[in-house]
Write a protein that holds these residues in place. Structure first.
Motif, PDB file in Angstrom:
ATOM      1  N   MET A  84       1.037  -1.229   0.082  1.00 15.21           N
ATOM      2  CA  MET A  84       0.285  -0.025  -0.150  1.00 15.21           C
ATOM      3  C   MET A  84       0.742   1.070  -0.091  1.00 15.21           C
ATOM      4  O   MET A  84       0.593   2.677  -0.362  1.00 15.21           O
ATOM      5  CB  MET A  84      -0.935  -0.153   1.140  1.00 15.21           C
ATOM      6  N   LEU A  87       1.736   1.665  -3.778  1.00 15.18           N
ATOM      7  CA  LEU A  87       1.296   1.976  -4.995  1.00 15.18           C
ATOM      8  C   LEU A  87       1.306   2.677  -5.700  1.00 15.18           C
ATOM      9  O   LEU A  87       1.158   3.060  -6.864  1.00 15.18           O
ATOM     10  CB  LEU A  87      -0.227   1.828  -4.391  1.00 15.18           C
ATOM     11  N   ARG A  88       1.931   3.578  -5.446  1.00 16.98           N
ATOM     12  CA  ARG A  88       1.534   5.338  -6.421  1.00 16.98           C
ATOM     13  C   ARG A  88       3.461   5.076  -6.617  1.00 16.98           C
ATOM     14  O   ARG A  88       3.307   5.973  -8.143  1.00 16.98           O
ATOM     15  CB  ARG A  88       2.495   6.225  -5.342  1.00 16.98           C
ATOM     16  N   LEU A 222      -2.521   3.122   5.878  1.00 14.61           N
ATOM     17  CA  LEU A 222      -2.939   2.331   4.646  1.00 14.61           C
ATOM     18  C   LEU A 222      -3.218   3.562   4.291  1.00 14.61           C
ATOM     19  O   LEU A 222      -3.671   3.990   2.330  1.00 14.61           O
ATOM     20  CB  LEU A 222      -3.831   1.100   5.156  1.00 14.61           C
ATOM     21  N   ALA A 223      -4.199   4.213   4.843  1.00 14.26           N
ATOM     22  CA  ALA A 223      -4.948   5.336   4.739  1.00 14.26           C
ATOM     23  C   ALA A 223      -4.581   6.599   3.758  1.00 14.26           C
ATOM     24  O   ALA A 223      -5.059   7.017   2.119  1.00 14.26           O
ATOM     25  CB  ALA A 223      -6.031   5.933   5.705  1.00 14.26           C
ATOM     26  N   LEU A 226      -2.853   5.356   0.470  1.00 12.01           N
ATOM     27  CA  LEU A 226      -5.425   5.033  -0.353  1.00 12.01           C
ATOM     28  C   LEU A 226      -4.783   6.229  -1.054  1.00 12.01           C
ATOM     29  O   LEU A 226      -4.851   7.181  -2.405  1.00 12.01           O
ATOM     30  CB  LEU A 226      -5.662   4.852  -0.137  1.00 12.01           C
ATOM     31  N   SER A 229      -1.573   7.308  -3.266  1.00 15.89           N
ATOM     32  CA  SER A 229      -1.693   6.663  -4.955  1.00 15.89           C
ATOM     33  C   SER A 229      -2.478   7.861  -5.759  1.00 15.89           C
ATOM     34  O   SER A 229      -2.554   7.181  -7.047  1.00 15.89           O
ATOM     35  CB  SER A 229      -2.064   5.427  -4.717  1.00 15.89           C
ATOM     36  N   ARG A 230      -4.301   7.750  -4.965  1.00 13.27           N
ATOM     37  CA  ARG A 230      -4.561   8.231  -6.131  1.00 13.27           C
ATOM     38  C   ARG A 230      -4.309   9.839  -6.791  1.00 13.27           C
ATOM     39  O   ARG A 230      -4.475   9.912  -7.938  1.00 13.27           O
ATOM     40  CB  ARG A 230      -6.166   8.539  -5.865  1.00 13.27           C
TER      41      ARG A 230
END
Length: 242
Positions: A84, A87-88, A222-223, A226, A229-230
């Motif tokens: 996580m 992810l980027r 983790l939050a 997320l 990454s978006r």
């Protein structure tokens, strides 16, 4: 394309990339040294610490990995946190590919493996002025990788010598995960990514109402990952269309 750059042979391009990685080497080596020390003090063998740097090469994620392992987290939890947090990186490759002269298929996996935040930023800044040679990018990433692995090896060997002493080093390990968490938040804040900071901090505070501190920190990371990454996906898409 710059004619001087275009006239370079692949090996000369690799050498030029290695030379231009010196600024990354200066920054990576001491951090990798710290990781080697902390990993060994957390119970890993020097070979295990070096193996993590050889195979993972993920900077801050490796500190989180070791801290979570020392806290007794399960393998699936550790793996999920590391994935996580990184992810980027899925969006770095497509963005960099638009800056390359060509992308030989045999080099693509190695270029992707070497795309840390700093390597990506350096390559994108260089590619803003002219197309990049894949061999140059390979040299840049190789210099950063060798510094990271070499620093880890040196730190692990020093940490092994301190293993029997414990004392202050062992006590300091209790602060590794919270300190790293705050450092990541500060870095995101400097990059004007306040939504990442807000979500990570909010999720952590909320999580502490039900879970232990180290679990709440993981939930916050983790939050934040997320959301980050978006945002990275959106920025890379905008970069590719310009």
């Amino acid at each position: 394309m710059n004619p001087e750059r275009g006239s370079l042979s692949p090996w000369r391009s690799v050498g030029q990339g290695l030379r231009e990685s010196l600024s990354l080497v200066v920054g990576y080596a001491p951090i990798a040294f710290s990781f080697g020390v902390i990993a060994v003090q957390s119970g890993l063998t020097p070979w295990q610490a070096v193996g993590i740097s050889l195979l993972v090469f993920a900077g801050a994620s490796q500190f989180v990995m070791v801290a979570m392992m020392a806290a007794g987290s399960g393998g699936l939890t550790v793996l999920s946190a590391v994935l996580m947090m990184n992810l980027r990186h899925l969006f770095y490759g497509p963005a960099l590919a638009t800056r390359l002269v060509t992308l030989p298929r045999r080099l693509a996996p190695w270029l992707a493996f070497g795309l840390t935040d700093e390597v990506f930023a350096t390559a994108m800044a260089k590619g803003a002025a002219r197309p990049l040679e894949p061999a140059w990018c390979l040299g840049l990433a190789s210099g950063a990788y060798l510094a990271w692995v070499g620093g880890t090896a040196l730190g692990a060997s020093v940490g092994a010598g301190w293993a029997s002493e414990g004392g202050y080093v062992a006590q300091a390990l209790d602060f590794v995960l919270p300190a790293l968490f705050l450092a990541l938040l500060a870095q995101a804040w400097r990059r004007a990514r306040w939504p990442v900071v807000a979500v990570a901090a909010g999720a952590t505070l909320l999580g502490m109402m039900w879970w232990p501190g180290h679990v709440a920190l993981l939930v916050g990371m983790l939050a934040g990952a997320l959301v980050g990454s978006r945002r990275s996906r959106t920025e890379c898409s905008q970069e590719a269309t310009t």
